[in-house]
Scaffold this motif. Structure first.
Motif, PDB file in Angstrom:
ATOM      1  N   SER A  38      41.115  34.836   2.061  1.00  0.00           N
ATOM      2  CA  SER A  38      41.994  34.432   3.158  1.00  0.00           C
ATOM      3  C   SER A  38      43.417  34.264   2.642  1.00  0.00           C
ATOM      4  O   SER A  38      43.642  33.979   1.464  1.00  0.00           O
ATOM      5  N   HIS A  39      44.363  34.468   3.538  1.00  0.00           N
ATOM      6  CA  HIS A  39      45.771  34.219   3.207  1.00  0.00           C
ATOM      7  C   HIS A  39      46.395  33.419   4.349  1.00  0.00           C
ATOM      8  O   HIS A  39      45.929  33.484   5.496  1.00  0.00           O
ATOM      9  N   PRO A  40      47.437  32.636   4.064  1.00  0.00           N
ATOM     10  CA  PRO A  40      48.000  31.747   5.086  1.00  0.00           C
ATOM     11  C   PRO A  40      48.600  32.458   6.291  1.00  0.00           C
ATOM     12  O   PRO A  40      48.354  32.060   7.427  1.00  0.00           O
ATOM     13  N   ALA A  41      49.406  33.504   6.061  1.00  0.00           N
ATOM     14  CA  ALA A  41      50.093  34.122   7.199  1.00  0.00           C
ATOM     15  C   ALA A  41      50.666  35.469   6.819  1.00  0.00           C
ATOM     16  O   ALA A  41      51.027  35.708   5.668  1.00  0.00           O
ATOM     17  N   ASP A  42      50.763  36.350   7.818  1.00  0.00           N
ATOM     18  CA  ASP A  42      51.421  37.636   7.627  1.00  0.00           C
ATOM     19  C   ASP A  42      52.933  37.438   7.461  1.00  0.00           C
ATOM     20  O   ASP A  42      53.481  36.407   7.865  1.00  0.00           O
ATOM     21  N   PHE A  43      53.576  38.436   6.891  1.00  0.00           N
ATOM     22  CA  PHE A  43      55.039  38.438   6.746  1.00  0.00           C
ATOM     23  C   PHE A  43      55.543  37.206   5.996  1.00  0.00           C
ATOM     24  O   PHE A  43      56.541  36.584   6.369  1.00  0.00           O
ATOM     25  N   THR A  44      54.813  36.821   4.936  1.00  0.00           N
ATOM     26  CA  THR A  44      55.263  35.725   4.077  1.00  0.00           C
ATOM     27  C   THR A  44      55.338  36.241   2.643  1.00  0.00           C
ATOM     28  O   THR A  44      54.613  37.164   2.269  1.00  0.00           O
TER      29      THR A  44
ATOM     30  N   ILE B 154      44.633  33.871  10.296  1.00  0.00           N
ATOM     31  CA  ILE B 154      44.484  33.521  11.710  1.00  0.00           C
ATOM     32  C   ILE B 154      45.554  34.194  12.566  1.00  0.00           C
ATOM     33  O   ILE B 154      45.758  33.821  13.717  1.00  0.00           O
ATOM     34  N   ASP B 155      46.213  35.208  12.026  1.00  0.00           N
ATOM     35  CA  ASP B 155      47.161  36.007  12.804  1.00  0.00           C
ATOM     36  C   ASP B 155      46.416  37.001  13.694  1.00  0.00           C
ATOM     37  O   ASP B 155      45.225  37.263  13.513  1.00  0.00           O
ATOM     38  N   SER B 156      47.142  37.599  14.629  1.00  0.00           N
ATOM     39  CA  SER B 156      46.551  38.585  15.528  1.00  0.00           C
ATOM     40  C   SER B 156      46.387  39.926  14.833  1.00  0.00           C
ATOM     41  O   SER B 156      47.009  40.184  13.787  1.00  0.00           O
TER      42      SER B 156
ATOM     43  N   ALA C 142      51.220  45.457  12.051  1.00  0.00           N
ATOM     44  CA  ALA C 142      52.663  45.562  11.800  1.00  0.00           C
ATOM     45  C   ALA C 142      52.984  45.222  10.350  1.00  0.00           C
ATOM     46  O   ALA C 142      53.836  45.874   9.716  1.00  0.00           O
ATOM     47  N   TRP C 143      52.296  44.232   9.813  1.00  0.00           N
ATOM     48  CA  TRP C 143      52.580  43.795   8.443  1.00  0.00           C
ATOM     49  C   TRP C 143      52.142  44.829   7.414  1.00  0.00           C
ATOM     50  O   TRP C 143      52.897  45.144   6.484  1.00  0.00           O
ATOM     51  N   VAL C 144      50.936  45.377   7.557  1.00  0.00           N
ATOM     52  CA  VAL C 144      50.491  46.359   6.573  1.00  0.00           C
ATOM     53  C   VAL C 144      51.351  47.619   6.638  1.00  0.00           C
ATOM     54  O   VAL C 144      51.587  48.276   5.615  1.00  0.00           O
ATOM     55  N   ARG C 145      51.861  47.955   7.823  1.00  0.00           N
ATOM     56  CA  ARG C 145      52.784  49.080   7.923  1.00  0.00           C
ATOM     57  C   ARG C 145      54.102  48.749   7.232  1.00  0.00           C
ATOM     58  O   ARG C 145      54.715  49.595   6.563  1.00  0.00           O
ATOM     59  N   ASN C 146      54.540  47.489   7.364  1.00  0.00           N
ATOM     60  CA  ASN C 146      55.768  47.039   6.710  1.00  0.00           C
ATOM     61  C   ASN C 146      55.626  47.074   5.192  1.00  0.00           C
ATOM     62  O   ASN C 146      56.555  47.472   4.471  1.00  0.00           O
TER      63      ASN C 146
ATOM     64  N   VAL D 205      41.468  43.880   7.388  1.00  0.00           N
ATOM     65  CA  VAL D 205      41.946  42.495   7.468  1.00  0.00           C
ATOM     66  C   VAL D 205      41.451  41.898   8.786  1.00  0.00           C
ATOM     67  O   VAL D 205      41.696  42.456   9.866  1.00  0.00           O
ATOM     68  N   ILE D 206      40.751  40.774   8.704  1.00  0.00           N
ATOM     69  CA  ILE D 206      40.193  40.119   9.887  1.00  0.00           C
ATOM     70  C   ILE D 206      41.292  39.401  10.666  1.00  0.00           C
ATOM     71  O   ILE D 206      42.097  38.660  10.093  1.00  0.00           O
TER      72      ILE D 206
END
Length: 217
Positions: free
Chosen positions: A42-48, A77-79, A85-89, A102-103
């Protein structure tokens, strides 16, 4: 039933809690991984910042994990749209394509089942948990990192190799073990076995309770 009772934190040796989830690569059930080992993190949040460096690093170890019959599965717990969008970034900024799913755990159901949210660290985000689950869907290892500390990928790979070696050969691995090092044989359980151990030429005996041997794989 309280939420704490409903979502009891799993422990080493437990069956891995079941889930059916939406991911960046479509619907997945936990039982889809039966017959393979799984690193669920698990990770806390996308785009961090820290999470971004970790995703690049997780992707780098994915080929080695696959050689070990081990899959990789992320979660926050992101959508799902945020994940996509994040993995594309990440691919645009680092030229790294994220090939593991990614769940999207907006309901926090999986995070709660696996004890990934620690209120005293963050009441809303999953911390940096790592679960190693074997090919029979048993939890073999759990590691937690705080939000501020990125994970060491070499240690995660080493851990998987050590756990698989233990499962295959019924041995233990000493501190700082890496493949090719000697392993530890189980200690004697009786006085007679202890007496026999000190005269056992098939192992390197340090003392009756501590003996090492090479693996012939």
């Amino acid at each position: 039933m309280s939420e704490e009772q409903q979502y009891q934190m799993p422990r080493i040796g437990d069956d891995a809690p079941y889930f059916e989830v939406q991911t960046t690569q479509g619907p997945i059930k936990s039982t889809d991984y039966k017959g393979k080992w799984l690193v669920l993190f698990s990770h806390p949040a996308d785009f961090t910042p820290v999470c971004t460096t970790e995703f690049v690093a997780f992707q780098e170890i994915l080929p080695e994990l696959k050689e070990l019959n081990t899959e990789l599965l992320g979660l926050s717990i992101d959508s799902n749209q945020s994940h996509l969008a994040w993995v594309r970034n990440i691919e645009e900024n680092f030229n790294v394509k994220i090939e593991f799913p990614v769940i999207a755990d907006l309901s926090k159901d999986v995070a709660k089942k696996y004890g990934m949210i620690h209120p005293n660290d963050s009441g809303t985000e999953a911390n940096r948990a790592v679960f190693v689950i074997d090919d029979q869907q048993k939890i073999k290892s759990i590691i937690y990192y705080p939000l501020t500390t990125g994970r060491n990928m070499a240690e995660i790979v080493r851990l998987v190799k050590a756990l698989q070696t233990t499962a295959k050969h019924q041995v233990s691995t000493p501190a700082n073990w890496t493949p090719g090092d000697q392993v530890l044989v189980p200690p004697p359980g009786t006085q007679q076995d202890a007496d026999a151990r000190v005269n056992d030429d098939s192992v390197e005996v340090v003392d009756w309770y501590l003996a090492k041997k090479d693996l012939n794989e």
